[in-house]
Design a protein around this motif. Structure first.
Motif, mmCIF file in Angstrom:
data_model
loop_
_atom_site.group_PDB
_atom_site.id
_atom_site.type_symbol
_atom_site.label_atom_id
_atom_site.label_comp_id
_atom_site.label_asym_id
_atom_site.label_seq_id
_atom_site.Cartn_x
_atom_site.Cartn_y
_atom_site.Cartn_z
ATOM 1 N N SER A 32 0.846 -1.196 0.000
ATOM 2 C CA SER A 32 0.000 0.000 0.000
ATOM 3 C C SER A 32 0.876 1.237 0.000
ATOM 4 O O SER A 32 1.975 1.233 0.558
ATOM 5 C CB SER A 32 -0.908 0.016 1.230
ATOM 6 N N PHE A 34 0.759 5.751 0.012
ATOM 7 C CA PHE A 34 -0.059 6.898 0.369
ATOM 8 C C PHE A 34 0.691 8.177 0.048
ATOM 9 O O PHE A 34 1.914 8.227 0.084
ATOM 10 C CB PHE A 34 -0.378 6.885 1.876
ATOM 11 N N TYR A 36 0.680 11.997 1.643
ATOM 12 C CA TYR A 36 0.206 12.875 2.713
ATOM 13 C C TYR A 36 0.628 14.303 2.370
ATOM 14 O O TYR A 36 1.666 14.530 1.749
ATOM 15 C CB TYR A 36 0.839 12.494 4.062
ATOM 16 N N PRO A 44 0.862 15.844 9.382
ATOM 17 C CA PRO A 44 0.558 15.335 8.038
ATOM 18 C C PRO A 44 -0.906 14.922 7.950
ATOM 19 O O PRO A 44 -1.476 14.390 8.901
ATOM 20 C CB PRO A 44 1.477 14.108 7.914
ATOM 21 N N ASP A 91 3.656 1.360 2.854
ATOM 22 C CA ASP A 91 3.356 0.295 3.820
ATOM 23 C C ASP A 91 4.061 -0.962 3.339
ATOM 24 O O ASP A 91 3.717 -1.490 2.284
ATOM 25 C CB ASP A 91 1.846 0.088 3.897
ATOM 26 N N PHE A 101 8.139 6.673 5.773
ATOM 27 C CA PHE A 101 7.865 8.002 5.242
ATOM 28 C C PHE A 101 9.064 8.540 4.472
ATOM 29 O O PHE A 101 10.212 8.426 4.927
ATOM 30 C CB PHE A 101 7.559 8.971 6.387
ATOM 31 N N ASN B 32 -4.895 0.902 17.127
ATOM 32 C CA ASN B 32 -3.435 0.852 17.123
ATOM 33 C C ASN B 32 -2.952 2.302 17.203
ATOM 34 O O ASN B 32 -3.419 3.152 16.451
ATOM 35 C CB ASN B 32 -2.910 0.223 15.833
ATOM 36 N N TYR B 34 0.438 5.108 17.656
ATOM 37 C CA TYR B 34 1.832 5.292 17.275
ATOM 38 C C TYR B 34 2.355 6.619 17.800
ATOM 39 O O TYR B 34 1.624 7.607 17.842
ATOM 40 C CB TYR B 34 1.983 5.295 15.741
ATOM 41 N N TYR B 36 5.458 9.203 16.738
ATOM 42 C CA TYR B 36 6.486 9.554 15.768
ATOM 43 C C TYR B 36 7.203 10.816 16.239
ATOM 44 O O TYR B 36 6.645 11.636 16.949
ATOM 45 C CB TYR B 36 5.869 9.870 14.394
ATOM 46 N N LEU B 44 9.596 11.541 9.142
ATOM 47 C CA LEU B 44 8.996 11.022 10.359
ATOM 48 C C LEU B 44 9.698 9.739 10.787
ATOM 49 O O LEU B 44 9.913 8.838 9.972
ATOM 50 C CB LEU B 44 7.507 10.738 10.151
ATOM 51 N N LEU B 46 9.389 6.571 13.380
ATOM 52 C CA LEU B 46 8.516 5.851 14.302
ATOM 53 C C LEU B 46 9.289 5.552 15.583
ATOM 54 O O LEU B 46 10.383 4.981 15.531
ATOM 55 C CB LEU B 46 8.026 4.555 13.671
ATOM 56 N N VAL B 51 -0.601 -1.943 20.227
ATOM 57 C CA VAL B 51 -1.805 -2.576 19.679
ATOM 58 C C VAL B 51 -2.860 -2.777 20.757
ATOM 59 O O VAL B 51 -3.959 -3.255 20.455
ATOM 60 C CB VAL B 51 -1.477 -3.906 18.991
ATOM 61 N N TYR B 98 -5.907 -1.119 5.307
ATOM 62 C CA TYR B 98 -4.746 -0.777 4.488
ATOM 63 C C TYR B 98 -3.740 0.084 5.237
ATOM 64 O O TYR B 98 -2.849 0.651 4.636
ATOM 65 C CB TYR B 98 -5.192 -0.072 3.210
ATOM 66 N N ASN B 99 -3.895 0.186 6.536
ATOM 67 C CA ASN B 99 -2.897 0.831 7.384
ATOM 68 C C ASN B 99 -2.759 2.322 7.147
ATOM 69 O O ASN B 99 -1.700 2.897 7.374
ATOM 70 C CB ASN B 99 -1.522 0.152 7.250
ATOM 71 N N GLU B 100 -3.836 2.964 6.683
ATOM 72 C CA GLU B 100 -3.795 4.427 6.701
ATOM 73 C C GLU B 100 -3.654 4.875 8.151
ATOM 74 O O GLU B 100 -4.234 4.269 9.055
ATOM 75 C CB GLU B 100 -5.102 5.036 6.137
ATOM 76 N N GLN B 101 -2.897 5.900 8.352
ATOM 77 C CA GLN B 101 -2.740 6.425 9.699
ATOM 78 C C GLN B 101 -3.143 7.895 9.720
ATOM 79 O O GLN B 101 -2.845 8.644 8.788
ATOM 80 C CB GLN B 101 -1.294 6.259 10.176
ATOM 81 N N PHE B 102 -3.819 8.262 10.807
ATOM 82 C CA PHE B 102 -4.245 9.638 10.977
ATOM 83 C C PHE B 102 -3.549 10.222 12.195
ATOM 84 O O PHE B 102 -3.416 9.552 13.220
ATOM 85 C CB PHE B 102 -5.769 9.711 11.124
ATOM 86 N N PHE B 103 -3.117 11.470 12.064
ATOM 87 C CA PHE B 103 -2.259 12.085 13.052
ATOM 88 C C PHE B 103 -3.010 13.086 13.920
ATOM 89 O O PHE B 103 -3.929 13.758 13.461
ATOM 90 C CB PHE B 103 -1.098 12.807 12.362
ATOM 91 N N GLY B 104 -2.543 13.190 15.170
ATOM 92 C CA GLY B 104 -2.988 14.269 16.028
ATOM 93 C C GLY B 104 -2.253 15.550 15.662
ATOM 94 O O GLY B 104 -1.370 15.551 14.798
#
Lengths: 111, 112
Positions: A32, A34, A36, A44, A91, A101, B32, B34, B36, B44, B46, B51, B98-104
């Protein structure tokens, strides 16, 4: 070879121009991908996900070439608000929880 | 909606001082999570992921630690900060298959 490589730019383009960013990745098993967008001093934000050969969303088109291991992002009719840093993200798959990234490509759209 | 909160937004700390950054998530259960770090001019990196409650995986050996005392809370800590700990700390959650990640919104840390 770095895991995810991007041209850092900056890309300075006039409003209305079309601009393309390329990104190469080293892990051929990656599943996958992406793009951002990151504004200055902000988090991001997911712009597009790419699972098959490509994806299109309005003025934005992402394409994936698995054989050559690169992903591209095309922005048509650039707006001032498109100015940001664009991060290519991969990914590795295989149940990994990690994303890799790129360092990002900086875009400045000029009036 | 699913929201990530990070506190504080900015922080200036002297070398050798302790650190505690908090991340809380709303609108989802058993995410899940994370941590960073984004240093100036770098991508970025990690640091930790989790989990579930009490489950922490460390990706980079360093003077930082993480804990997950509650399902929707993720904490990043240090006993003694180094100059090299300066950076933009981002908490993220995993969404979807699909492991999209959303950030604070992140915490900007400056160590002096």
């Amino acid at each position: 070879r770095k895991e995810v490589e991007q041209d850092p730019g900056p890309f300075n383009v006039p409003e209305g121009a079309t601009v393309a960013f390329n990104c190469t990745y080293s892990n051929s098993a990656s599943q996958s991908f992406f793009w951002y967008r990151q504004d200055c001093r902000k988090e991001p934000k997911l712009l597009m996900s790419v699972y098959s050969s490509g994806n299109e969303d309005g003025r934005f088109t992402a394409q994936l070439n698995r054989a050559s291991q690169y992903i591209s992002l095309l922005i048509r009719d650039s707006k001032l608000s498109d100015s940001a840093t664009y991060l290519c993200v991969v990914d590795p798959g295989a149940g990994s929880y990690q994303l890799t990234f790129g360092k990002g490509t900086k875009l400045s759209v000029i009036p | 909606s699913q929201t990530i909160h990070q506190w504080p937004a900015t922080l200036v700390q002297p070398v050798g001082s302790p650190l505690s950054l908090e991340c809380t998530v709303e609108g989802t259960s058993n995410p899940n999570l994370y941590w960073y770090r984004q240093a100036a001019g770098r991508g970025l990196q990690l640091l930790f992921y989790s989990v579930g409650i009490g489950q922490i995986s460390s990706e980079v050996p360093q003077n930082l630690s993480a804990s997950r005392p509650q399902d929707r809370q993720f904490i990043l800590s240090s006993k003694k900060l180094l100059l090299s700990d300066s950076g933009f700390y981002l908490c993220a959650r995993h969404v979807g298959s699909y492991n999209e990640q959303f950030f604070g919104p992140g915490t900007r840390l400056t160590v002096l």
